[in-house]
Design an enzyme around this catalytic site. Sequence first.
Site, PDB file in Angstrom:
ATOM      1  N   HIS A 136      47.909   2.720  40.998  1.00 46.25           N
ATOM      2  CA  HIS A 136      47.933   1.375  41.582  1.00 46.25           C
ATOM      3  C   HIS A 136      49.281   1.059  42.224  1.00 46.25           C
ATOM      4  O   HIS A 136      49.382   0.148  43.030  1.00 46.25           O
ATOM      5  CB  HIS A 136      47.630   0.354  40.485  1.00 46.25           C
ATOM      6  CG  HIS A 136      46.687  -0.736  40.874  1.00 46.25           C
ATOM      7  ND1 HIS A 136      45.820  -0.681  41.943  1.00 46.25           N
ATOM      8  CD2 HIS A 136      46.462  -1.951  40.301  1.00 46.25           C
ATOM      9  CE1 HIS A 136      45.116  -1.788  42.012  1.00 46.25           C
ATOM     10  NE2 HIS A 136      45.489  -2.583  41.041  1.00 46.25           N
TER      11      HIS A 136
ATOM     12  N   TYR B 282      53.851   0.753  34.479  1.00 45.99           N
ATOM     13  CA  TYR B 282      52.981   0.966  35.644  1.00 45.99           C
ATOM     14  C   TYR B 282      53.645   1.774  36.759  1.00 45.99           C
ATOM     15  O   TYR B 282      53.000   2.093  37.745  1.00 45.99           O
ATOM     16  CB  TYR B 282      52.544  -0.386  36.222  1.00 45.99           C
ATOM     17  CG  TYR B 282      51.766  -1.213  35.238  1.00 45.99           C
ATOM     18  CD1 TYR B 282      50.438  -0.920  34.945  1.00 45.99           C
ATOM     19  CD2 TYR B 282      52.356  -2.283  34.577  1.00 45.99           C
ATOM     20  CE1 TYR B 282      49.716  -1.667  34.037  1.00 45.99           C
ATOM     21  CE2 TYR B 282      51.644  -3.042  33.662  1.00 45.99           C
ATOM     22  CZ  TYR B 282      50.328  -2.730  33.390  1.00 45.99           C
ATOM     23  OH  TYR B 282      49.617  -3.465  32.481  1.00 45.99           O
TER      24      TYR B 282
ATOM     25  N   PHE C 291      52.163  -9.259  39.161  1.00 44.26           N
ATOM     26  CA  PHE C 291      51.109  -8.259  39.058  1.00 44.26           C
ATOM     27  C   PHE C 291      50.320  -8.228  40.364  1.00 44.26           C
ATOM     28  O   PHE C 291      50.293  -9.188  41.135  1.00 44.26           O
ATOM     29  CB  PHE C 291      50.209  -8.556  37.852  1.00 44.26           C
ATOM     30  CG  PHE C 291      50.838  -8.104  36.565  1.00 44.26           C
ATOM     31  CD1 PHE C 291      50.664  -6.806  36.108  1.00 44.26           C
ATOM     32  CD2 PHE C 291      51.646  -8.961  35.840  1.00 44.26           C
ATOM     33  CE1 PHE C 291      51.273  -6.379  34.938  1.00 44.26           C
ATOM     34  CE2 PHE C 291      52.257  -8.548  34.673  1.00 44.26           C
ATOM     35  CZ  PHE C 291      52.067  -7.250  34.216  1.00 44.26           C
TER      36      PHE C 291
ATOM     37  N   ASP D 213      47.183   1.149  47.423  1.00 42.60           N
ATOM     38  CA  ASP D 213      46.275   2.206  47.007  1.00 42.60           C
ATOM     39  C   ASP D 213      44.863   1.896  47.499  1.00 42.60           C
ATOM     40  O   ASP D 213      44.509   0.730  47.678  1.00 42.60           O
ATOM     41  CB  ASP D 213      46.268   2.334  45.477  1.00 42.60           C
ATOM     42  CG  ASP D 213      45.820   1.045  44.797  1.00 42.60           C
ATOM     43  OD1 ASP D 213      46.408  -0.024  45.076  1.00 42.60           O
ATOM     44  OD2 ASP D 213      44.879   1.096  43.983  1.00 42.60           O
TER      45      ASP D 213
ATOM     46  N   ASN E 111      47.293  -8.495  41.388  1.00 44.29           N
ATOM     47  CA  ASN E 111      46.271  -9.471  41.770  1.00 44.29           C
ATOM     48  C   ASN E 111      46.834 -10.819  42.193  1.00 44.29           C
ATOM     49  O   ASN E 111      46.094 -11.657  42.704  1.00 44.29           O
ATOM     50  CB  ASN E 111      45.268  -9.666  40.624  1.00 44.29           C
ATOM     51  CG  ASN E 111      44.489  -8.392  40.341  1.00 44.29           C
ATOM     52  OD1 ASN E 111      44.601  -7.392  41.049  1.00 44.29           O
ATOM     53  ND2 ASN E 111      43.700  -8.429  39.290  1.00 44.29           N
TER      54      ASN E 111
ATOM     55  N   ASN F 248      41.974  -6.497  45.054  1.00 43.97           N
ATOM     56  CA  ASN F 248      42.396  -7.854  44.697  1.00 43.97           C
ATOM     57  C   ASN F 248      43.797  -8.204  45.194  1.00 43.97           C
ATOM     58  O   ASN F 248      44.081  -9.358  45.497  1.00 43.97           O
ATOM     59  CB  ASN F 248      42.304  -8.054  43.185  1.00 43.97           C
ATOM     60  CG  ASN F 248      40.866  -8.101  42.723  1.00 43.97           C
ATOM     61  OD1 ASN F 248      39.989  -8.578  43.430  1.00 43.97           O
ATOM     62  ND2 ASN F 248      40.612  -7.587  41.530  1.00 43.97           N
TER      63      ASN F 248
END
Length: 194
Positions: free
Chosen positions: A22, A17, A69, A96, A71, A117
Amino acid sequence: MAQTWLIVGLGNPGPRYELTRHNVGQLVVDELAARRAEAFRSHKANARVVETWLRPGGPKLILAKPNTFMNVSGGPVAGLAKFYGVDAEHVVVVHDELDIPFDTIKLKTGGGHGGHNGVRDVAKALDSTEFARVRVGIGRPSGRQDPADWVLEPFGATERRNLAILVGDAADAVEQLVDEGLLAAQQRHHAPRV
């Protein structure tokens, strides 16, 4: 004594990632650490941190990247805020933003999460929405692409040409927000580029 600020770059952990849309918040925090020639280290709040200063004699900065992560970013953010004694009004979340065009930065304090989130989870964990947000525009996908897929993709070739400038501008926005306040940072960074 200088005020301590917690600057959090939201994103997802791991190399998969690292350069996705993100994770632009983490890229901004990386830039802030690089400007000070500082390296991140592990923290018991399940995050990587740099303890530094805006400038010698200036406000203390805790630059942070949660190991969780996106969220579920709230736990590490709340843990760091408690550990360093930082109230919500001195937390800056860099993230973002789909609803802002790429190459655009917007700043605000308080308000809703706008469907983000990560911001939602931070607000819940801090039990407050009164933290500052540096919203880095990534734009929406064209056509019918699912926004959830879009944010997890790497930046496109055209975006990558301007990414360093965008990240640098967002880092400037964070520094100005801490140094001069929200209004001054908004006046500079919300203005159209000339």
